[in-house]
Design an enzyme around this catalytic site. Structure first.
Site, PDB file in Angstrom:
ATOM      1  N   GLY A 157      -9.753 -10.948   6.344  1.00  0.00           N
ATOM      2  CA  GLY A 157     -10.009 -10.838   4.902  1.00  0.00           C
ATOM      3  C   GLY A 157      -9.188 -11.895   4.187  1.00  0.00           C
ATOM      4  N   ARG A 239      -1.927  -0.922   9.041  1.00  0.00           N
ATOM      5  CA  ARG A 239      -1.503   0.479   8.956  1.00  0.00           C
ATOM      6  C   ARG A 239      -1.118   0.915  10.366  1.00  0.00           C
ATOM      7  NH1 ARG A 239      -1.260  -0.509   4.381  1.00  0.00           N
ATOM      8  NH2 ARG A 239      -2.235   0.517   2.599  1.00  0.00           N
ATOM      9  N   GLU A 268       5.370   7.378   8.279  1.00  0.00           N
ATOM     10  CA  GLU A 268       6.312   6.636   7.431  1.00  0.00           C
ATOM     11  C   GLU A 268       6.968   7.582   6.429  1.00  0.00           C
ATOM     12  OE1 GLU A 268       4.306   3.240   5.724  1.00  0.00           O
ATOM     13  OE2 GLU A 268       3.816   2.437   7.691  1.00  0.00           O
ATOM     14  N   HIS A 287       7.514  -1.193   5.742  1.00  0.00           N
ATOM     15  CA  HIS A 287       6.269  -1.362   4.970  1.00  0.00           C
ATOM     16  C   HIS A 287       6.538  -2.164   3.679  1.00  0.00           C
ATOM     17  CE1 HIS A 287       2.056   0.517   4.320  1.00  0.00           C
ATOM     18  NE2 HIS A 287       2.111  -0.703   3.832  1.00  0.00           N
TER      19      HIS A 287
HETATM   20  C1  DGY Z   1      -1.161  -2.642   0.898  1.00  0.00           C
HETATM   21  O1  DGY Z   1      -1.223  -3.063  -0.256  1.00  0.00           O
HETATM   22  O2  DGY Z   1      -2.069  -1.979   1.405  1.00  0.00           O
HETATM   23  C2  DGY Z   1       0.049  -2.996   1.687  1.00  0.00           C
HETATM   24  O3  DGY Z   1       0.155  -2.248   2.818  1.00  0.00           O
HETATM   25  C3  DGY Z   1       1.287  -2.905   0.812  1.00  0.00           C
HETATM   26  O4  DGY Z   1       2.360  -3.570   1.396  1.00  0.00           O
END
Ligand code: DGY
Length: 321
Positions: A157, A239, A268, A287
């Site tokens: 992406g 993720r 998390e 994260h």
């Molecule tokens: C998101 O924006 O999905 C990212 O994981 C944030 O760091």
């Protein structure tokens, strides 16, 4: 006419919120480092016309049942696996996320993980601090370099393309796997489309940027790690649930792959006793993919733009679908 009510589930800087107070009454959770408690969230859900949620808030059917007036949910993240979109859509609520504004910051962090794992930066830092540096030697903390290596990007992406641009600057060959082919990236960056299996087999750095969906859950499993080179380095900035963490641990311990850089975990905050954290060849981050001051400010403003647009009867700026 009374102003609509908007709730933000974390404390964010007042100077970012202030300009929007003309349009809406805005409340927010009292902590910037602790998630909103369930009781408060339920109460606010029942009262709010718009809400700004964090990726750590689970917006599921149960909580949405409380939302009697809610018209818009603005998620402070590009990923939205924490939102039950089916229920949200059925209830006629608009959902938005924060694409674009976080692309470069997240690509920087991804590349920082490549360098930190490849060149063993955290191990080296600890080596110095722990007084282990007694003399220089040719292969002391020698790692893997980027130049002329294959980077395999799974999920091409906007962030994937921004990582690919950085990789090109480092002299890397770019392989990618994505649902759709990216003709522009192929032309501009000489990126080559591969099947998932081919990418795993050919890449020196395997970078996971694919969103978490039913299809990608557990994508990086035992079989995937077995296909990788023994010198491969695995990076995950997507993720945690895209990875089978037990399989990753086994692959690292058995020498099936060389190292891993992880910004995300299945659970998390990660338990400090998690087996992956016991390994020197793993770099762990909490994260922070998009966590630059500039980007976090832009994300908060975009969320508030989205919420106030919808509440003023205008289209959202960045709707999820
Ligand atoms: C998101 O924006 O999905 C990212 O994981 C944030 O760091």
């Amino acid at each position: 006419m009374s102003k609509p009510y908007v709730y933000i589930t974390r404390q964010v800087p007042e100077q970012l919120v202030e300009p929007y107070r003309e349009i809406a009454n805005i409340g927010m959770w009292k902590h910037d480092d602790l998630p909103v408690d369930q009781e408060t969230l339920e109460k606010e859900m029942a009262e709010a016309d718009g809400i700004v949620t964090m990726l750590s808030d689970k917006v599921n059917e149960e909580i949405l049942q409380k939302a009697k007036r809610l018209k818009v949910i603005a998620n402070l993240a590009v990923g939205y696996d924490n939102l039950d979109l089916k229920v949200i859509e059925n209830r006629g609520i608009v959902a938005t996320n924060t694409p674009d504004v976080l692309t470069e910051a997240t690509a920087d962090l991804t590349f920082a993980l490549l360098l930190a794992t490849g060149r063993r930066l955290i191990e080296a830092d600890q080596f110095v601090r722990q007084g282990k540096w007694k003399q220089w030697s040719p292969f002391l903390l020698a790692g893997s370099e980027m130049n002329q290596k294959n980077i395999g990007i799974v999920g091409m992406g906007r962030i994937g393309e921004a990582v690919a641009r950085r990789a090109k600057g480092f002299g890397m060959e770019i392989l990618y796997h994505n649902r759709t082919k990216k003709e522009e990236a192929e032309k501009e960056l000489a990126a080559q489309f591969c099947s998932f299996e081919e990418l795993l087999e050919k890449s020196d750095f395997v970078v996971c940027l694919t969103p978490l969906t039913d299809e990608t859950k557990g994508l990086f499993n035992k079989d995937a790690f077995e296909r990788m080179k023994q010198t491969a380095i695995f990076i995950n900035v997507s993720r945690g649930a895209v990875v089978d963490e037990e399989a990753l641990y086994d692959a690292l311990v058995s020498g099936q792959i060389r190292a891993a850089g992880l910004d995300v975990f299945q659970q998390e905050p990660v338990d400090p006793n998690h087996p992956l954290l016991s390994l020197n060849q793993v770099v762990c981050l909490p994260h922070i993919g998009s966590a630059s001051e500039e980007t976090r400010e832009a994300m908060i403003k975009l969320c508030l733009d989205n919420v106030t647009s919808v509440l003023q009867g205008k289209p959202p700026v960045t709707p999820i679908r």
